[in-house]
Design an enzyme around this catalytic site. Structure first.
Site, mmCIF file in Angstrom:
data_model
loop_
_atom_site.group_PDB
_atom_site.id
_atom_site.type_symbol
_atom_site.label_atom_id
_atom_site.label_comp_id
_atom_site.label_asym_id
_atom_site.label_seq_id
_atom_site.Cartn_x
_atom_site.Cartn_y
_atom_site.Cartn_z
ATOM 1 N N ASP A 24 0.853 -1.183 0.000
ATOM 2 C CA ASP A 24 0.000 0.000 0.000
ATOM 3 C C ASP A 24 0.893 1.239 0.000
ATOM 4 O O ASP A 24 2.014 1.197 0.505
ATOM 5 C CB ASP A 24 -0.878 -0.044 1.258
ATOM 6 C CG ASP A 24 -1.587 1.260 1.503
ATOM 7 O OD1 ASP A 24 -2.337 1.694 0.614
ATOM 8 O OD2 ASP A 24 -1.389 1.855 2.582
ATOM 9 N N CYS B 270 -11.839 -3.023 -8.209
ATOM 10 C CA CYS B 270 -10.428 -2.811 -7.902
ATOM 11 C C CYS B 270 -10.177 -2.080 -6.588
ATOM 12 O O CYS B 270 -9.096 -2.192 -6.007
ATOM 13 C CB CYS B 270 -9.715 -2.107 -9.058
ATOM 14 S SG CYS B 270 -10.560 -0.722 -9.825
ATOM 15 N N CYS C 39 -16.733 -0.656 -8.218
ATOM 16 C CA CYS C 39 -15.691 -1.265 -9.057
ATOM 17 C C CYS C 39 -15.151 -2.518 -8.362
ATOM 18 O O CYS C 39 -15.458 -2.777 -7.206
ATOM 19 C CB CYS C 39 -14.549 -0.275 -9.275
ATOM 20 S SG CYS C 39 -13.571 0.016 -7.790
ATOM 21 N N ASP D 58 -0.120 5.015 0.682
ATOM 22 C CA ASP D 58 -0.320 6.059 1.696
ATOM 23 C C ASP D 58 -0.424 5.469 3.098
ATOM 24 O O ASP D 58 -1.309 4.663 3.382
ATOM 25 C CB ASP D 58 -1.580 6.862 1.357
ATOM 26 C CG ASP D 58 -1.465 7.520 -0.015
ATOM 27 O OD1 ASP D 58 -0.381 8.049 -0.327
ATOM 28 O OD2 ASP D 58 -2.448 7.477 -0.781
HETATM 29 MG MG LIG Z 1 -2.859 3.149 3.567
HETATM 30 ZN ZN LIG Z 2 -11.627 0.774 -8.703
#
Ligand SMILES: [Mg+2]
Ligand SMILES: [Zn+2]
Length: 196
Positions: free
Chosen positions: A12, A103, A101, A14
């Site tokens: 990941d 994703c 979505c 952030d």
């Molecule tokens: Mg994060």
């Molecule tokens: Zn998405």
């Protein structure tokens, strides 16, 4: 010979790879997590591709465009370069929570797409993230999961898919776990293949 399989650490962005500054696309405000460079170097050396998997709902909210993330990617690569590390690929979900979505984490679509694009075997791969949505996406995709428990998860919404395999307080500890696991797996494969 030991079997070589293509494996990745999905990470990941952030709050995990870099300090979280909500909706930031200014390269000047990007700061790596203190131990990110060295930890990612160890993972790279252990043979893992490094692939960023990140929700970017700021695009759906009209705060910035997908192309605005390119300078962000470049800055991350620049900051990692002194550690002899580069990110192999960046995947972003541009949708919002209500777009339905496949994703946006906690869905697993981004990881599945990245795995297909880079011929990654998911059962020997890992997802590292700072909230349980990352863990759920990783578990649903069929990888092993590490929660980087740095205080960013505040809801602790539990569920069948939201249990991390490991929980750590920094990326060094995540790299320790993954590298230890890798050593164990290699020893096992040498054993079963009769190769020493
Ligand atoms: Mg994060
Ligand atoms: Zn998405």
């Amino acid at each position: 010979m030991a079997i070589t399989r293509k494996k990745a650490v999905f990470i990941d962005k952030d709050g995990t790879l870099i300090h979280d500054v909500p909706y930031n696309i200014d390269p000047h405000h990007i700061r790596l997590m203190e131990d990110a460079g060295h930890s990612l170097y160890r993972l790279k050396k252990a043979g893992y591709q490094l692939i960023v998997i990140s929700n970017q709902a700021g695009i759906a909210r009209g705060l910035f465009n997908k192309s605005d993330l390119l300078p962000v990617n470049r800055q991350i690569q620049l900051l990692l370069a002194p550690y002899a590390v580069n990110i192999d690929a960046f995947y972003y979900c541009p949708h919002g929570p209500d777009d339905g979505c496949d994703c946006r984490k906690p869905k697993q679509g981004m990881i599945l797409r990245a795995a297909e694009d880079h011929a990654v075997e998911l059962p020997v791969s890992w997802m590292i993230g700072d909230i349980l949505h990352d863990v759920e996406a990783g578990n649903r995709a069929g990888c092993r999961t590490v929660l980087f428990d740095n205080g960013n998860e505040t809801e602790w919404l539990k569920g069948d898919w939201r249990q991390p395999r490991y929980s750590v307080k920094n990326l060094t500890a995540a790299a320790d776990i993954i590298c230890d696991y890798e050593r164990g797996r290699r020893a096992y494969e040498r054993q079963v293949s009769g190769y020493h």
